[in-house]
Design a protein around this motif. Sequence first.
Motif, PDB file in Angstrom:
ATOM      1  N   ARG A 161      43.852  50.578  27.088  1.00  0.00           N
ATOM      2  CA  ARG A 161      44.298  50.626  28.473  1.00  0.00           C
ATOM      3  C   ARG A 161      45.315  49.509  28.725  1.00  0.00           C
ATOM      4  O   ARG A 161      45.512  48.615  27.886  1.00  0.00           O
ATOM      5  CB  ARG A 161      43.106  50.478  29.421  1.00  0.00           C
ATOM      6  N   ARG A 190      34.614  52.373  30.906  1.00  0.00           N
ATOM      7  CA  ARG A 190      36.024  52.115  30.613  1.00  0.00           C
ATOM      8  C   ARG A 190      36.387  52.329  29.154  1.00  0.00           C
ATOM      9  O   ARG A 190      37.572  52.353  28.809  1.00  0.00           O
ATOM     10  CB  ARG A 190      36.351  50.674  31.004  1.00  0.00           C
ATOM     11  N   GLU A 195      42.793  56.577  35.605  1.00  0.00           N
ATOM     12  CA  GLU A 195      43.494  55.366  35.192  1.00  0.00           C
ATOM     13  C   GLU A 195      44.929  55.350  35.685  1.00  0.00           C
ATOM     14  O   GLU A 195      45.458  54.327  36.051  1.00  0.00           O
ATOM     15  CB  GLU A 195      43.453  55.288  33.655  1.00  0.00           C
TER      16      GLU A 195
END
Length: 480
Positions: free
Chosen positions: A160, A87, A46
């Motif tokens: 995120r 994710r 990431e």
Amino acid sequence: MSVVRHHSLQSGMEFDGYRLEEKLHTGGMAALWRITDLQQRHDSGEQAGQDGPALIMKVPLLYSSEDPTAIVAFEVEQMIMPKLRGRHVPHYFGAGDFDAQPYIVMEHIAGDSLRSRFEKAPLPIDEVVDIGTRIAHALQDLHRQHVIHLDIKPSNIMFRSDGTAVLIDFGLSRHDRLPDLLDEEFRLPMGTGPYISPEQVLGVRNEPRSDLFSLGVLLYHLATGERPFGHPTTISGLKKRLYRDPIPPRNHRAVLPAWLQEIILRCLEVMPQARFDTAAQLAFLLQNPEQLQLTARADKHTQDGFLSVVKRRFQVGGAEPALLHSVSEQLAKAPIIVAALDLASGSEALAESLRHITRRMLQTEPGARLACLTIRKVSRIGMDDSLIQQGENIHVKQLVDLKHWARPLDVDPDKITFHVLEAPDPAAAIIDYAHNNRVDHIIIGSRGSSALRRYLGSVSAQVVAEAACTVTVVKAQEKE
């Protein structure tokens, strides 16, 4: 492999091709270190930089606790994390054995955990709903990978940069297809006091709707600023949630809509079967509250009376909820099915064929939720053409037509919803709807003949090609 004494880790230390840079956090059972991959083995992540992805190493605190669950929980996490993808979980890179230095190397999720938002509670209603939806999507993805988290709490939820919820810390989790070491070795409830579900208190670890109960606790706290069951620290305190219902959320915050109280209290039901069937269904109704069937929960103003509590205590005392064989079984019992319809004049035969196939599917999937969907194709340039010449609202008319089509199916009102989507691209609208609502199966029609065959056929073909779920295409031969 170099041998390291577990309790002597220091910044700058190197082993197994990693260098410890900085201790980021010390919890009750493990410490997190920012590390550098000296061998540059990892090339994705990431927060990738010039030297590769940002990594952290999780190291159990073997010498700081007498609790053996710390060791077993770390073993559980070492087993589960390599199996996870997507994710909604940190990317896994590797692990070290207990005979030298136990650790897990994973992607470093930058940013704060959900815990930081609890300091601001109660939050705006839109934010509560948005957070709940994102967590529910993460749970559905985790459950589809045969894992029940069983320790959903603010510090175990990260986000995120694009807002995607990420679940962390799988030490108390249960994987359908791996040994459940915690269940084999311990008999005390496993979880975190405010968030643990009633069935977990009783030792049940194979119920995916336990995670929905914990999410309900989070929603209650974010919406009201209060915990529904306090912060119990004893077994007797934990057992109170088996018979003592929480104060209705709207008593704490009157501006909460009735539908949100309905959702929160349904998540907090004692018996799992009274909650939502899946996290996907919970997310769906958070995003489509107008489709929610309200019950007495929505208007509840006080806790249950003494007699109700006594009765419930006798009913649940010492009894375990009905057990499932796996999380996969629960998801399979409660799929979300979309019937994508074109109800324009001349499509009666196709509509009847779609109804026939839908009826057969619902008979084989009695726990399914059905979403009836039609697309009102609109221009890409915004124009106010929602009214036909007779003054009738087209959107409302199509909604009525959908309900008329579905009436012969005789579906429980709590298991069916209706949607008229306005979009310039019908196929893209169906695909986006399926993605956003974690749909399991799409049933769509394609004309066998007629002047519109090319147009409708292209819609169904595009849906088949691009939808990330099962698609059944129904054809009906019609007269020219």
